[in-house]
Design an enzyme around this catalytic site. Structure first.
Site, PDB file in Angstrom:
ATOM      1  N   GLY A 111       0.815  -1.209   0.000  1.00  0.00           N
ATOM      2  CA  GLY A 111       0.000   0.000   0.000  1.00  0.00           C
ATOM      3  C   GLY A 111       0.845   1.254   0.000  1.00  0.00           C
ATOM      4  O   GLY A 111       2.045   1.219  -0.259  1.00  0.00           O
ATOM      5  N   GLY A 112       0.191   2.378   0.321  1.00  0.00           N
ATOM      6  CA  GLY A 112       0.884   3.657   0.339  1.00  0.00           C
ATOM      7  C   GLY A 112       0.029   4.787  -0.196  1.00  0.00           C
ATOM      8  O   GLY A 112       0.551   5.795  -0.667  1.00  0.00           O
ATOM      9  N   ALA A 113      -1.305   4.613  -0.116  1.00  0.00           N
ATOM     10  CA  ALA A 113      -2.260   5.659  -0.514  1.00  0.00           C
ATOM     11  C   ALA A 113      -2.074   6.110  -1.957  1.00  0.00           C
ATOM     12  O   ALA A 113      -2.414   7.241  -2.302  1.00  0.00           O
ATOM     13  CB  ALA A 113      -2.178   6.857   0.442  1.00  0.00           C
ATOM     14  N   GLN A 182      -2.320  -5.078   0.168  1.00  0.00           N
ATOM     15  CA  GLN A 182      -2.662  -4.390   1.411  1.00  0.00           C
ATOM     16  C   GLN A 182      -2.990  -2.935   1.103  1.00  0.00           C
ATOM     17  O   GLN A 182      -2.270  -2.262   0.363  1.00  0.00           O
ATOM     18  CB  GLN A 182      -1.502  -4.456   2.418  1.00  0.00           C
ATOM     19  CG  GLN A 182      -1.856  -3.997   3.822  1.00  0.00           C
ATOM     20  CD  GLN A 182      -1.595  -2.510   4.069  1.00  0.00           C
ATOM     21  OE1 GLN A 182      -0.782  -1.903   3.377  1.00  0.00           O
ATOM     22  NE2 GLN A 182      -2.267  -1.934   5.057  1.00  0.00           N
ATOM     23  N   SER A 183      -4.123  -2.444   1.614  1.00  0.00           N
ATOM     24  CA  SER A 183      -4.553  -1.063   1.440  1.00  0.00           C
ATOM     25  C   SER A 183      -4.667  -0.734  -0.050  1.00  0.00           C
ATOM     26  O   SER A 183      -5.419  -1.378  -0.770  1.00  0.00           O
ATOM     27  CB  SER A 183      -3.592  -0.119   2.166  1.00  0.00           C
ATOM     28  OG  SER A 183      -4.116   1.187   2.236  1.00  0.00           O
ATOM     29  N   ALA A 184      -3.908   0.268  -0.544  1.00  0.00           N
ATOM     30  CA  ALA A 184      -3.971   0.595  -1.974  1.00  0.00           C
ATOM     31  C   ALA A 184      -3.593  -0.599  -2.830  1.00  0.00           C
ATOM     32  O   ALA A 184      -4.115  -0.770  -3.938  1.00  0.00           O
ATOM     33  CB  ALA A 184      -3.045   1.777  -2.276  1.00  0.00           C
ATOM     34  N   ASP A 287      -9.898   0.129  12.092  1.00  0.00           N
ATOM     35  CA  ASP A 287      -9.250   0.828  10.980  1.00  0.00           C
ATOM     36  C   ASP A 287      -9.942   2.176  10.777  1.00  0.00           C
ATOM     37  O   ASP A 287     -11.101   2.230  10.362  1.00  0.00           O
ATOM     38  CB  ASP A 287      -9.349  -0.028   9.712  1.00  0.00           C
ATOM     39  CG  ASP A 287      -8.501   0.505   8.567  1.00  0.00           C
ATOM     40  OD1 ASP A 287      -8.264   1.725   8.525  1.00  0.00           O
ATOM     41  OD2 ASP A 287      -8.086  -0.301   7.712  1.00  0.00           O
ATOM     42  N   HIS A 319      -5.390   0.104  10.752  1.00  0.00           N
ATOM     43  CA  HIS A 319      -5.099  -0.066   9.332  1.00  0.00           C
ATOM     44  C   HIS A 319      -3.760  -0.759   9.106  1.00  0.00           C
ATOM     45  O   HIS A 319      -3.609  -1.563   8.170  1.00  0.00           O
ATOM     46  CB  HIS A 319      -5.098   1.313   8.642  1.00  0.00           C
ATOM     47  CG  HIS A 319      -5.042   1.256   7.157  1.00  0.00           C
ATOM     48  ND1 HIS A 319      -6.049   0.729   6.383  1.00  0.00           N
ATOM     49  CD2 HIS A 319      -4.076   1.661   6.281  1.00  0.00           C
ATOM     50  CE1 HIS A 319      -5.720   0.812   5.101  1.00  0.00           C
ATOM     51  NE2 HIS A 319      -4.532   1.377   5.015  1.00  0.00           N
TER      52      HIS A 319
END
Length: 371
Positions: A111-113, A182-184, A287, A319
């Site tokens: 991830g990392g937005a 994960q995430s993004a 989260d 998160h």
């Protein structure tokens, strides 16, 4: 190809151009974020969080830098950021695994937005995989403002193609490929699956690119699957709405939940859903960045179309807890669940990394964590 070097510069880009790109992209990103702004506070919180987590981060990061069991900075394409790392099981002392031995493969999209993602963010996940007899590939991909989500999807697809062509040479089992995001990274890898689901497999075979039947499992961790609902949350946290609209050129088509609905309206949609690999959704109940409801809504949307998925909620987890704090503290339910799927062993108990993170510093770090 060039491998096993800590030198992160892409060979087709060069050092001088890399420095120029990083500088110009950083300036452009600051313009999009608007300075000063809420993001400045979030950045300070991230720096403080990292400082308090250093006792847990430094030992595995030093291992990443110096071990011979991680093949680093392998190009999978000719563009900036198109490189990947391969984490080989600990038993490997040479560049390749023992002859005749095959390992399950995890492709971990970090991830990392969509703006600060980097392949090294997967260094804990990769080391846990290799310690448990699993090859882990962590591809990098271009970030905003250099790229939109469409470009990021191209990078992720290209990295999967590279894995399908080359991973057998590292001892990987092509019959046991799992994509984890994960995430993004969960958002991007999910979109890759749904887009690939709509394509004809025979045509993909002719083009020599990966197809859904190549993938056994997909695991989404703390993923955002409805970008329209996520936008006001990220806006309050420093990612301005105009940045989100530039990043996502088509929010509906770039939201897995909405894309699922458009696929549902297609003829023979039930046949398309049968093409999907097994799906596993993991999310922390605390989260504050991406609500755990996003994973639940994706699971519900899949179920309405006859596709069952595993939905596992980690009570009290944030998160980043499943991929950062938990692996450095020894309490890691995510890896137990994930490796049970990857290795096909029910109730698998994952071997842990050596952990040096004092609990007091962990509690303080969690308080500053901007995610």
């Amino acid at each position: 190809c060039r491998s096993n070097t800590v030198y992160p510069v892409h060979p087709s880009i060069g050092f001088a151009r890399t420095i120029y790109l990083l500088y110009s992209l950083a300036c452009e990103l600051i313009w999009w974020l608007r300075a000063p702004g809420v993001w400045c506070i979030q950045l300070i919180r991230l720096i403080v969080f990292t400082m308090f987590m250093l006792p847990g981060f430094i030992p595995p990061f030093l291992f990443y830098l110096w071990t011979e069991t991680i093949e680093k900075n392998i190009p999978y394409g000719g563009l900036f950021r198109q490189q990947l790392d391969i984490y080989l099981p600990y038993s490997d002392t040479e560049k390749g695994p023992p002859k005749g031995q095959k390992y399950p493969v995890v492709i971990f999209v970090s991830g990392g937005a969509w703006i600060i993602g980097y392949k090294v963010w997967g260094f804990l996940m990769g080391q846990l995989c290799q310690k448990n007899g699993v090859i882990c590939v962590t591809p990098d991909y271009r970030n905003f403002p250099q790229a939109s989500v469409t470009d990021m999807l191209e990078d992720v697809n290209d990295s999967i193609d590279w894995v399908m062509r080359n991973i057998e040479g590292y001892g990987g089992d092509l019959g046991s490929i799992t994509i984890v995001g994960q995430s993004a990274g969960a958002h991007l890898s999910c979109l890759c699956l749904l887009n690939r689901m709509q394509e004809d497999e025979e045509q993909l075979e002719k083009r020599g690119t990966w197809k859904l039947s190549d993938i056994q499992h997909w695991i989404g961790i703390s993923g955002p699957y409805d970008i329209e609902k996520l936008t006001p949350v990220l806006h309050r946290r420093g990612m301005h709405r105009r940045l989100m609209h530039a990043l996502f050129t088509n929010m509906e088509q770039h939201s897995p939940i909405h894309l699922l609905q458009s696929i549902t309206d297609m003829p023979d949609s039930q046949k398309l859903f049968k093409k999907l690999p097994s799906i596993h959704l993991y999310h922390g109940t605390e989260d504050a960045t991406v609500s755990c409801q996003q994973s639940k809504e994706l699971s519900d949307a899949l179920r309405k179309n006859g596709k069952e998925s595993e939905l596992l909620m980690f009570r009290g987890k944030s998160h980043t807890d499943p991929v950062l704090e938990d692996p450095t503290s020894g309490d890691d339910p995510l890896m137990d669940a994930m490796l049970s799927v990857v290795k096909g062993q029910k109730d698998y108990v994952a071997k842990e990394l050596w952990h040096f993170q004092p609990l007091v510093l962990m509690w303080v770090a969690r308080w500053f964590n901007p995610f």
